[in-house]
Scaffold this active site. Structure first.
Site, mmCIF file in Angstrom:
data_model
loop_
_atom_site.group_PDB
_atom_site.id
_atom_site.type_symbol
_atom_site.label_atom_id
_atom_site.label_comp_id
_atom_site.label_asym_id
_atom_site.label_seq_id
_atom_site.Cartn_x
_atom_site.Cartn_y
_atom_site.Cartn_z
ATOM 1 N N GLY A 490 0.835 -1.196 0.000
ATOM 2 C CA GLY A 490 0.000 0.000 0.000
ATOM 3 C C GLY A 490 0.863 1.235 0.000
ATOM 4 N N SER A 491 0.244 2.355 0.209
ATOM 5 C CA SER A 491 0.978 3.615 0.176
ATOM 6 C C SER A 491 2.001 3.700 1.303
ATOM 7 C CB SER A 491 0.022 4.791 0.316
ATOM 8 O OG SER A 491 -1.085 4.607 -0.508
ATOM 9 N N VAL A 495 2.451 -5.726 2.963
ATOM 10 C CA VAL A 495 1.725 -6.795 3.674
ATOM 11 C C VAL A 495 2.401 -8.126 3.354
ATOM 12 C CG1 VAL A 495 -0.490 -7.930 3.991
ATOM 13 C CG2 VAL A 495 -0.412 -5.483 3.533
ATOM 14 N N LYS A 509 1.121 -6.509 8.426
ATOM 15 C CA LYS A 509 1.281 -5.242 7.714
ATOM 16 C C LYS A 509 2.406 -4.470 8.384
ATOM 17 C CE LYS A 509 -2.199 -2.294 5.969
ATOM 18 N NZ LYS A 509 -3.372 -1.475 6.187
ATOM 19 N N ASP A 610 -12.048 5.173 3.280
ATOM 20 C CA ASP A 610 -11.206 4.649 2.202
ATOM 21 C C ASP A 610 -11.787 3.361 1.637
ATOM 22 O OD1 ASP A 610 -9.097 4.849 0.457
ATOM 23 O OD2 ASP A 610 -7.599 4.022 1.828
#
Ligand SMILES: Nc1ncnc2c1ncn2[C@@H]1O[C@H](COP(=O)(O)OP(=O)(O)OP(=O)(O)O)[C@@H](O)[C@H]1O
Length: 878
Positions: A490-491, A495, A509, A610
């Site tokens: 992700g940003s 993960v 994560k 989100d």
């Protein structure tokens, strides 16, 4: 006839005339009757002490000079001051006969006065004009037709003088009989003896007169009633007295036929008689005389002074008159210090008792004793009182009854309102009590301080919801965070797939160190705080965390099938194909449920901020889980009040109203979810610049509104035989992505509509059953049975579902987020959103409805009662 009083009745050929002193304290005289000479001859505005009247005339004792003054017409009595006038003489008493007037001089010493042993009486008129000097003090005089009598002050005996031949009264006057008072009539005299008995002498109408008087009722004036009296007056052939017992009038003797009788029960202060006419002054505040007898007025319109004012204080046995109206004794009398005195009543009737004795200002009061009523008066009084009491009691009871009813109504209303508000509050969960928030904060705080150790038991992990792992443990689980074990990026994080010592497969994560530390740290804690408390089958479960210096790690359940994004937009076409319509809609329903839980059951509501396809993960059973709460925020308790937040989220999913106006509500998530729905239907990314219409909303919505649903469906999948279900989903998506947040439906409406669409899509519960857990676990300290349905080829029979192998007991930890215990149907009924209601009338809704028919019916229509087939399907699967 009779003695001086505040009222007098003249008589004669022209009929009786009533004259009285006004009660206003002016002592002026007013007259009423047929004889104009008396009525109009009455001097205006001249004050008098008292009045007396004879045949066609009336005389008064002038207040200023104590001289007599007469008016009317009588041959023998001079109008004005009687002549010859005795110069300088002053008088205290007047009495008029048929044709004469006598006056008692005041006891002043001097040539024309009297001393204590003598009294001087001046008389004027037919055969009467003379001055009489009487041995002994005289207290009162009273005139009959042609005679006069006086009462000695000291021994209270009576003496009379005048025409004995005509009257026959003088010789009959009793000697040595003591009187309290006397009143002369036509040819008789009556007096009140010391024992209060009335005593009369003289002659009544004789037989000769009776024969000439055409209609006369019988009655001997000498036969007196046995009642005690306070005073008596005499008419031509009758007499009346005031009973000392009750101050009522009693009359006896002869009365002319057609005469009105004395009113029964009339209580009076004073009475006065003419020849055949009598008037009484009622003991009432009005003080308007009532008269009876032959001819003349029966009621007079003027208030009259009830007596003659005396300069001294009332002697023993008398009480001072005090009018209870606006006229008091002092005002009634002139001069101001003079007063009216009335004799006290004596005793009480047999069926009554004295409730208060006579005092200086009031007569004694008798009350009827209802237990021994003898008189009609007592009976009627007691009956009235009883009725009054019972009426009062009934009125009181009625008031109490009405008050009770009103109280009950208010109580029921209040309880109903409170109950409704409470249920509404719980259903919407829009407002949280301070306690809940306080608990939330304190729990949050204590959580951070919690320093629990890793437990190998997975169930224990779930009980504690989030446990602290050591970095080494997670490093070991992921094989040192090797690239091979990385499943996503992700940003701010990567993960990794990991296996704990107990064999549990987890996703770890790990925040990217080089990234914005402050931001990633904030997201880490937000996610940690929220996920450790949120608890739903379609939210990604947090198992633990590691906060070890610069290392911040979150440990989740591992989602074997990655994200929805990977399925829809990945390079693997097979993966995309495997996500058939049933699975896609099932995932949509499940994700919707997860979001609905955040909005509807969590208190305060959680806004995810989100929602996107990469944050909808798919587990090994193809169940969807909403993930990534790094941006989540606690919404306002009042869902109608937007938060003012800087926009955050992912381009293409961001609510335009939130983006432009910074108004954040749960409806922002609804918008993002609408984009996901469009992704599911079309297989297109939210923003894909390889197409002319890069934004999925701008591309899909016009096509859907135009009714061209096929144009937007994912070409990888063959469309279902009946497009109805997908039309419904497209309609829901269109409503979700409306520009104005308030026009969008709430998530529970969206969920319900999707559930219906899924049921429709499946057609029958026996056709390819989607993977749905039978029970949504809402966080509480209860044991929940979670049946995990395995695969699409499982039987749809109820028994098989219940007996599935994959049943497991799941224990969920307590959560600070409140969960009202309501049924799904209750929740749905209660949450009709503003947008849903408005949706019926908006242009948007109309266009959609007209262009694609049922496919874009309002959500209300969509949640109308389901068909039995749909219902069966829903029962089995939800
Ligand atoms: N529990 C999990 N099990 C399996 N895969 C996961 C899990 N969590 C995340 N992933 C995968 O890792 C990817 C990255 O997830 P992450 O939440 O860090 O970022 P993102 O949501 O995709 O992007 P951003 O952080 O920018 O919003 C996800 O898209 C998903 O494919």
């Amino acid at each position: 006839l009779g003695s001086m009083a505040s009222i007098a009745v003249s008589y004669g050929e022209d009929g009786p005339v009533f004259c009285g002193l006004n009660s206003d304290g002016s002592h002026s005289v007013s007259c009423f009757g047929a004889d104009a000479s008396v009525v109009y001859g009455a001097p205006l505005r001249i004050p008098f002490v008292g009045l007396t009247a004879g045949d066609g005339f009336t005389c008064g004792l002038l207040l200023d000079t104590n001289q007599p003054y007469c008016w009317g017409s009588n041959l023998y009595v001079k109008i004005g001051v009687p002549q010859p006038m005795v110069e300088g003489a002053m008088y205290s008493e007047l009495s008029a006969g048929d044709n004469h007037l006598c006056a008692l001089r005041t006891s002043v010493k001097g040539m024309h006065g009297a001393n204590a042993d003598t009294s001087v009486i001046d008389c004027w008129g037919y055969n009467m004009t003379a001055t009489h000097i009487v041995t002994g003090a005289v207290s009162a005089i009273s005139a009959g037709s042609v005679f006069n009598c006086g009462l000695f002050a000291r021994n209270r005996t009576v003496f009379c003088w005048g025409d004995e031949t005509v009257s026959g009264v003088i010789g009959l006057a009793p000697r040595n009989v003591r009187f309290q008072s006397i009143g002369a009539g036509g040819y008789h005299v009556c007096g009140v003896l010391e024992n209060a008995q009335a005593f009369c002498w003289g002659r009544s109408l004789d037989m000769q007169q009776m024969s000439t008087a055409s209609a006369i009722d019988e009655g001997d004036v000498n036969i007196v009633p046995m009642d005690a009296m306070v005073s008596v007056v005499g008419g031509r052939f009758h007499a009346c007295g005031i009973r000392s017992l009750d101050h009522q009038v009693a009359c006896w003797g002869f009365t002319l036929q057609n005469s009105t009788l004395a009113p029964k029960g009339l209580r009076v202060y004073a009475i006065v008689a003419g020849d055949y006419f009598t008037c009484g002054l009622p003991a009432e505040t009005s003080l308007k005389p009532i008269c009876w007898g032959h001819s003349g007025p029966l009621a007079l319109p003027v208030a009259v002074s009830p007596g003659i004012c005396v300069p001294d204080s009332c002697s023993h046995g008398y009480f001072e008159y005090a009018n209870h109206g606006d006229v008091g004794s002092s005002k009634t009398c002139k001069p101001a210090n003079s007063r009216l005195c009335f004799p006290c009543s004596v005793g009480c009737p047999n069926d009554s008792y004295e409730s208060s004795p006579c005092n200086a200002t009031a007569d004694r009061v008798c009350q009827f004793d209802c237990s021994r009523c003898a008189s009609d008066e007592c009976v009627s009084f007691c009956l009235t009182q009883k009725r009054g009491k019972s009426r009062k009691f009934v009125a009181f009871q009625l008031r109490i009854f009405v008050a009770e009813i009103v109280f009950a109504i208010i109580l029921v209303f209040s309880v109903t309102v409170i109950a409704c508000l409470y249920v509404r509050h719980k259903l919407r969960c829009c407002r949280c009590s301070k306690n809940e928030l306080r608990v939330a904060k304190s729990t949050s705080y204590s959580f951070r301080k919690d320093n629990m150790k890793i437990q190998p038991d997975v169930e224990d992990l779930k009980i504690r919801r989030a446990q602290e792992f050591s970095y080494e443990e997670l490093e070991h689980a992921t094989g040192g965070f090797l690239e091979d074990s990385q499943v996503g990026k992700g940003s701010f994080s990567c993960v990794f797939k990991g296996i704990l010592r107990d064999g549990t497969v987890v996703a770890v994560k790990r925040a990217i160190k080089a990234s914005d530390v402050k931001k990633s740290s904030k997201e880490f804690h937000t996610e940690l705080d929220l996920l450790s408390r949120l608890n739903h089958a379609h939210l990604l479960n947090l198992l633990g965390y590691c906060d070890d210096g610069s290392e911040r790690l979150l440990v989740y359940e591992f989602m074997a099938h990655g994200s929805l994004y990977q399925h829809l937009h990945g390079t693997d076409l097979n993966l995309k194909k495997r996500l058939n319509w049933a699975r896609r809609v099932t995932i949509a329903v499940q994700a919707a449920r997860g979001i609905e839980y955040l909005h509807g059951y969590a208190c305060p509501p959680v806004i995810h901020r989100d929602i996107k396809s990469s944050n909808i993960l798919i587990d090994e059973d193809h169940n969807a889980r909403v993930a990534d709460f790094g941006l989540s925020i606690l919404g306002p308790a009042d869902s109608g009040t937007p938060l003012s937040e800087l926009p955050a989220g992912t381009l293409g999913y961001l609510d335009p109203e939130y983006y432009r106006l910074h108004y954040l509500t749960t409806k922002s998530d609804v918008y993002s979810f609408g984009v996901v729905l469009l992704e599911i239907l079309s297989g297109r990314k939210a923003i894909d610049m390889q197409f002319e219409e890069g934004n999925i909303v701008e591309w899909a919505v016009p096509l859907i509104k135009a009714g061209d649903i096929s144009a937007i469906l994912d070409p990888v999948l063959s469309p279902p035989s009946d497009l109805e279900a997908l039309k419904k989903i497209a309609a829901v998506a269109c409503k979700c992505v409306r520009m104005r947040a308030k026009d969008r439906p709430s998530m529970d409406k969206v969920t319900t509509a999707l559930e219906r669409a899924l049921a429709l899509l499946m057609g029958s519960p026996c056709i390819e059953q989607p993977i749905l857990p039978t029970e949504v676990v809402l966080g509480s300290s209860r044991m929940h049975k979670k049946v995990s349905q395995r695969s699409s080829n499982q039987s749809c029979s109820e028994n098989e579902l219940a007996d599935g192998d994959d049943q497991r007991i799941e224990y969920r930890a307590p959560s600070w987020i409140t969960f009202p215990s309501v049924t799904s149907s209750q929740r749905r009924k209660s949450s009709a959103s503003e947008a849903d209601l408005d949706g019926r009338t908006t242009t948007d809704g109309r266009n959609v409805g007209s262009s694609i028919g049922d496919g874009l019916r309002s959500l209300e229509e969509e949640i109308s009662p389901v068909s039995p087939q749909e219902n069966l399907y829903l029962q089995h699967n939800f």
